[in-house]
Design a protein around this motif. Structure first.
Motif, PDB file in Angstrom:
ATOM      1  N   GLU A 175     -17.635  19.410  12.300  1.00 32.18           N
ATOM      2  CA  GLU A 175     -18.788  18.681  11.773  1.00 32.18           C
ATOM      3  C   GLU A 175     -20.052  19.319  12.318  1.00 32.18           C
ATOM      4  N   PRO A 176     -20.973  19.750  11.433  1.00 31.37           N
ATOM      5  CA  PRO A 176     -22.179  20.421  11.926  1.00 31.37           C
ATOM      6  C   PRO A 176     -22.958  19.540  12.901  1.00 31.37           C
ATOM      7  N   LEU A 218     -16.368  28.541   9.943  1.00 32.27           N
ATOM      8  CA  LEU A 218     -15.940  27.257  10.513  1.00 32.27           C
ATOM      9  C   LEU A 218     -17.099  26.444  11.060  1.00 32.27           C
ATOM     10  N   SER A 219     -18.209  27.089  11.356  1.00 27.04           N
ATOM     11  CA  SER A 219     -19.348  26.390  11.948  1.00 27.04           C
ATOM     12  C   SER A 219     -20.016  25.431  10.977  1.00 27.04           C
ATOM     13  N   ALA A 266     -22.714  27.971  20.678  1.00 29.10           N
ATOM     14  CA  ALA A 266     -24.048  27.568  20.234  1.00 29.10           C
ATOM     15  C   ALA A 266     -24.011  26.573  19.084  1.00 29.10           C
ATOM     16  N   VAL A 267     -23.068  26.729  18.157  1.00 29.93           N
ATOM     17  CA  VAL A 267     -23.023  25.821  16.998  1.00 29.93           C
ATOM     18  C   VAL A 267     -22.325  24.519  17.311  1.00 29.93           C
ATOM     19  N   GLY A 268     -21.730  24.386  18.495  1.00 28.85           N
ATOM     20  CA  GLY A 268     -21.186  23.095  18.892  1.00 28.85           C
ATOM     21  C   GLY A 268     -19.684  22.969  18.899  1.00 28.85           C
ATOM     22  N   PHE A 269     -18.936  24.075  18.887  1.00 26.43           N
ATOM     23  CA  PHE A 269     -17.490  23.961  19.015  1.00 26.43           C
ATOM     24  C   PHE A 269     -17.141  23.384  20.390  1.00 26.43           C
ATOM     25  N   PRO A 270     -16.217  22.430  20.457  1.00 25.49           N
ATOM     26  CA  PRO A 270     -15.709  22.014  21.774  1.00 25.49           C
ATOM     27  C   PRO A 270     -15.131  23.221  22.487  1.00 25.49           C
TER      28      PRO A 270
END
Length: 478
Positions: free
Chosen positions: A5-6, A355-356, A49-53
């Motif tokens: 989820e962005p 995927l981001s 940076a894009v928020g992946f766990p």
């Protein structure tokens, strides 16, 4: 693996993507960091940076890497083995000599391009490129000058057919998503691809070849040692056609033999494509043993493996012992390990961007633009291509986004085919560092990243723009 989820809005995600590309170019071109290390490093930084766990970052990295390196490793490995056999036995020279005799030196790039268009009909871009690599390099080495004169027409032909013409997966998926006819899409796509190649690739190849010198790389032309004596070590007394053979056992193969060998993967892959089409149409039983067998033979890596085995028997064994051939093939794999790893890392970077959620965020904000449908298709596909790298993802995503509008417009199969061409054109332009194909071309032709951007990226863009112009012109008269 599913997209996350962005965590940010579209503008922020696009800034992250642009920053990642800029960082990658800086590390490779200015810092001179090895491309494989730089791609992996920037992929990790981008994922964070894009928020992946953090726990999911390794799986996200493997998503694009494994998806790319699996088929690429097999194709490149078998392709370079076949190319080395063709080169050492004089087969590539025999084919090149025949092409040159029939078309002339000035038309050699045209001959390579036309042959690539024919081979590119059933064969994917990367497979076609590795099969034709020894022919391209042999012709370029014979005439001298920049490799671009000969490499770009052939590579551009494979790219055009792969992007625009069924049975390649991108245009097939787009045509199905838009409710069009695969047959009509093929009938429209073939002439458009040929025109776009001739108008968008050939002039660019001549222009760039005259201004940028690219030498023939040593991917295939390494030291040749057949284990006989020192006079044979450099191939000067090797197979006939490379410097005068030493008898019938050392003669170069005939042109017909080489041509049939190159046609073998074409026939096998075509069989697989036909079987897949017949199964989809429910004309044959997919569980039938003979259908499964032909489908297996038509799988691209299997088809290339069979071709290499045939080449060993037809080209290698009459001229050398099996241990000598095995040593030759083993040595051929060494120089391409870097190509395989860098191409896989390029797929890793593109997979992270996919995927981001960057593509979804971008396409969602553009889907409602008030412009002609064919222009909208081209622009959305172009932006998705630039943002995440994969041409196939750009094709399928754009087709899904505009499918509703296409259904409401009640378009015929011909107009839908033109839309597929427009989407494919957008998915072709501006190939850069997040595209695994960019790295494949860069390493196969021995070009650094800056030169690849100035040549391959430019040519892909002119090819895509030419295809869109043709489609848009036809759209206006329908």
């Amino acid at each position: 693996m599913e997209a996350i989820e962005p965590a940010y809005g579209t503008a922020t995600l696009l800034l992250i993507a642009a920053g990642a590309v800029a960082l990658l170019l800086f590390l490779i071109m200015k810092v001179k960091l090895h491309a494989f290390i730089a791609l992996v490093l920037v992929s990790v930084i981008t994922a964070v940076a894009v928020g992946f766990p953090l726990a999911d970052v390794p799986d996200a990295l493997m998503y694009g890497f494994a998806d790319t390196i699996g088929p690429v490793a097999l194709l490149v490995a078998f392709g370079v083995m076949l190319g080395r056999l063709l080169e050492v036995t004089g087969g590539a020279q025999a084919l090149a000599d025949t092409l040159i005799t029939r078309f002339g030196e000035k038309r050699a790039p045209l001959a390579l391009g036309v042959a690539s268009l024919l081979f590119g009909f059933p064969i994917f871009f990367d497979a076609g490129l590795v099969i034709f690599l020894p022919i391209i390099l042999t012709v370029a080495r014979r005439f001298g000058g920049s490799l671009l004169y000969y490499a770009l027409p052939a590579a551009g032909a494979f790219a055009a057919m792969h992007a625009i013409v069924p049975p390649h997966p991108g245009p097939v998926a787009a045509a199905e998503a838009l409710g069009g006819s695969i047959a009509v899409t093929m009938l429209v796509g073939i002439p458009v691809a040929v025109v776009a190649w001739y108008a968008g690739v050939m002039p660019v190849a001549r222009y760039l070849g005259a201004r940028i010198q690219v030498s023939v790389p040593e991917v295939l032309f390494g030291e040749i040692n057949d284990g006989r004596d020192d006079s044979d070590a450099d191939g000067t007394d090797g197979p006939e056609g490379e410097g005068g053979g030493k008898g019938s056992a050392r003669r170069a193969p005939a042109f017909g033999t080489v041509l049939l060998l190159l046609l073998l993967p074409l026939v096998l892959i075509s069989l697989g494509t036909v079987m897949e089409t017949l199964v989809t149409a429910k004309s044959v039983d997919k569980d039938a043993a003979w259908v499964a067998f032909l489908g297996l033979l038509g799988d691209t890596p299997v088809a290339l493996m069979v071709t290499v085995l045939v080449a060993i028997v037809v080209l290698g064994r009459p001229r050398a012992s099996l241990p000598q051939i095995t040593k030759l093939l083993d040595e051929a794999l060494g120089p391409v390990c870097s190509i395989i790893l860098i191409t896989g890392a390029g797929g890793m970077f593109g997979g992270i961007l996919e995927l981001s959620g960057i593509g979804d965020a971008l396409s969602g904000s553009l889907a409602g633009l008030g412009m002609p449908l064919i222009v909208q298709a081209f622009i959305i596909s172009t932006l998705l291509r630039v943002a995440q790298g994969s041409a196939t993802v750009a094709l399928t995503t754009t087709a899904g986004l505009i499918s509703g509008a296409v259904g409401e417009a009640n378009l015929g199969d011909f107009q839908i085919a033109l839309l597929v061409v427009a989407v494919a054109a957008g998915a072709t332009v501006l190939s850069h560092v997040n595209d695994s194909g960019f790295w494949l071309v860069s390493r196969f032709f021995g070009m650094d990243e800056k030169t690849t951007l100035k040549t391959w990226t430019v040519m892909e863009t002119t090819l895509g723009v030419a295809a869109f112009v043709v489609a848009a012109a036809l759209w206006t008269v329908t």
